[in-house]
Design a protein around this motif. Structure first.
Motif, PDB file in Angstrom:
ATOM      1  N   ASP A 236       0.847  -1.189   0.000  1.00 47.01           N
ATOM      2  CA  ASP A 236       0.000   0.000   0.000  1.00 47.01           C
ATOM      3  C   ASP A 236       0.886   1.244   0.000  1.00 47.01           C
ATOM      4  N   LYS A 237       0.957   1.933  -1.136  1.00 47.79           N
ATOM      5  CA  LYS A 237       1.885   3.059  -1.242  1.00 47.79           C
ATOM      6  C   LYS A 237       1.521   4.200  -0.293  1.00 47.79           C
ATOM      7  N   LYS A 242       2.870   7.273   4.747  1.00 42.44           N
ATOM      8  CA  LYS A 242       2.553   7.681   6.120  1.00 42.44           C
ATOM      9  C   LYS A 242       3.609   7.163   7.095  1.00 42.44           C
ATOM     10  N   LEU A 243       4.033   5.917   6.929  1.00 41.89           N
ATOM     11  CA  LEU A 243       5.063   5.354   7.799  1.00 41.89           C
ATOM     12  C   LEU A 243       6.365   6.140   7.681  1.00 41.89           C
ATOM     13  N   GLY A 244       6.738   6.489   6.447  1.00 43.03           N
ATOM     14  CA  GLY A 244       7.958   7.245   6.219  1.00 43.03           C
ATOM     15  C   GLY A 244       7.911   8.635   6.832  1.00 43.03           C
ATOM     16  N   VAL A 245       6.777   9.288   6.709  1.00 47.23           N
ATOM     17  CA  VAL A 245       6.614  10.625   7.288  1.00 47.23           C
ATOM     18  C   VAL A 245       6.739  10.559   8.809  1.00 47.23           C
ATOM     19  N   LEU A 246       6.170   9.518   9.417  1.00 47.03           N
ATOM     20  CA  LEU A 246       6.286   9.342  10.866  1.00 47.03           C
ATOM     21  C   LEU A 246       7.740   9.155  11.297  1.00 47.03           C
ATOM     22  N   GLY A 252       7.421  14.467  -0.015  1.00 46.49           N
ATOM     23  CA  GLY A 252       7.537  14.608  -1.467  1.00 46.49           C
ATOM     24  C   GLY A 252       8.397  13.517  -2.083  1.00 46.49           C
ATOM     25  N   GLU A 253       9.541  13.237  -1.452  1.00 45.42           N
ATOM     26  CA  GLU A 253      10.423  12.199  -1.972  1.00 45.42           C
ATOM     27  C   GLU A 253       9.798  10.812  -1.810  1.00 45.42           C
ATOM     28  N   LEU A 254       9.122  10.597  -0.698  1.00 44.01           N
ATOM     29  CA  LEU A 254       8.440   9.320  -0.481  1.00 44.01           C
ATOM     30  C   LEU A 254       7.373   9.084  -1.539  1.00 44.01           C
ATOM     31  N   GLN A 255       6.673  10.145  -1.914  1.00 43.37           N
ATOM     32  CA  GLN A 255       5.634  10.050  -2.940  1.00 43.37           C
ATOM     33  C   GLN A 255       6.241   9.619  -4.278  1.00 43.37           C
ATOM     34  N   ASN A 282      -3.005  -1.313   3.843  1.00 40.65           N
ATOM     35  CA  ASN A 282      -2.414  -1.199   5.186  1.00 40.65           C
ATOM     36  C   ASN A 282      -1.226  -2.141   5.363  1.00 40.65           C
ATOM     37  N   SER A 283      -0.443  -2.267   4.304  1.00 47.03           N
ATOM     38  CA  SER A 283       0.729  -3.134   4.370  1.00 47.03           C
ATOM     39  C   SER A 283       1.980  -2.400   3.930  1.00 47.03           C
TER      40      SER A 283
END
Length: 306
Positions: A236-237, A242-246, A252-255, A282-283
């Protein structure tokens, strides 16, 4: 006895003249061979293996350097994994067609295997699999993520870990059990911790990473992908962003990264005409831990379609 992995399911086989730690569980149904991701243990598949072993024969193994499998070479690539699977099937006297499942790097190995031995495969599941076009990820403009996320960065880390003794490595990485892994029996949790503190693990990861882009290019030249039931499972992208932002990473880079990864996964649906894409909502990348139910459903679908 609880469903899942127990010590009586572990066997030590001689493959290519070296000791290989293998997991053999279940006696009936189509044999299912599962190839784990880079540096991952088969113990982490406990929640999937338990239910499946009631209806199918499950075969997993730790590649050389992982777990108790011996590593006696400075070269590791997907072709070697393919040869090990072929020899393993021969040792176990499995002549019938198999269902082949691969997660991440294991998925790259699966793609190599099925192109070389299409006649041995009845069905395929790619679980957030490394793409044969993984080099496209290097072309992304990700200055902050690349600081501690590039191949070069991790190759240096893994090489340094491989030079430590076990006690030093344990202090260095301070192995922990994730929230999902805490749901496993205590004996499985201890196996996962022990798995993380072996220097040979990091040497194996280093060697496999050194070759994986060359391997991907080689696989792209092959053109024998079998037209058998194929399910491609994607993480789930949005959940991963969300996990990366946390974790404090730039959204932006994660996107950009997740969009490209998702595209590469979706492209795998074009490998044959009997494919289906499943999104594991949710994975994270570790679908087998976050959404084992998705993988179990996918396997049942493939069995029904064979």
């Amino acid at each position: 006895m609880n469903k899942g992995i127990h010590k009586e399911n572990i066997r030590y086989l001689s493959i290519s003249g070296n000791r290989m730690e293998a997991l053999l569980i279940g006696n009936n149904g189509i044999p299912i061979v599962i190839l784990t991701g880079l540096g991952c243990s088969f113990y982490e598949w406990n929640k999937i293996i338990g239910p499946l072993s009631e209806t199918n024969r499950i075969i997993m193994f730790h590649r050389p350097g992982l777990g108790e499998s011996e590593l006696h070479t400075n070269i590791r690539n997907t072709e070697m994994v393919v040869n090990e699977v072929v020899e393993l099937l021969d040792v176990l006297e499995i002549e019938e067609k198999i269902i082949l499942i691969g997660h991440s790097y294991g998925g790259l190995c699966v793609q190599h295997f099925v192109n070389l031995y299409p006649h041995k495969v009845a069905g395929i599941i790619l679980v957030d699999s490394t793409s044969v076009d993984l080099k496209e990820l290097d072309d992304l403009e990700l200055p902050i993520l690349d600081e501690k996320g590039s191949d070069e960065y991790w190759l240096e880390i893994y090489h340094s870990f491989s030079l430590l003794v076990e006690s030093e490595l344990k202090k260095k990485i301070n192995p922990i059990i994730t929230e999902n892994q805490k749901k496993f029996p205590n004996e499985i949790q201890m196996k996962i911790i022990d798995f993380q503190i072996k220097p040979s693990l990091y040497k194996a990861i280093y060697l496999e990473m050194c070759s994986w882009k060359i391997d991907a290019l080689k696989i792209k030249t092959l053109n024998s992908f079998p037209n058998v039931p194929l399910i491609v499972i994607a993480r789930d992208k949005d959940y991963n962003i969300k996990l990366g932002v946390l974790d404090g990473l730039p959204e932006g880079e994660l996107q950009i990264l997740e969009e490209k990864w998702n595209q590469l996964i979706r492209d795998q649906v074009n490998l044959n005409s009997k494919s289906e894409l499943i999104l594991a909502t949710n994975s994270s990348h570790f679908v087998y831990l976050d959404r084992p139910d998705v993988i179990i459903v996918a396997i049942k679908k493939v069995i029904e379609r064979i």
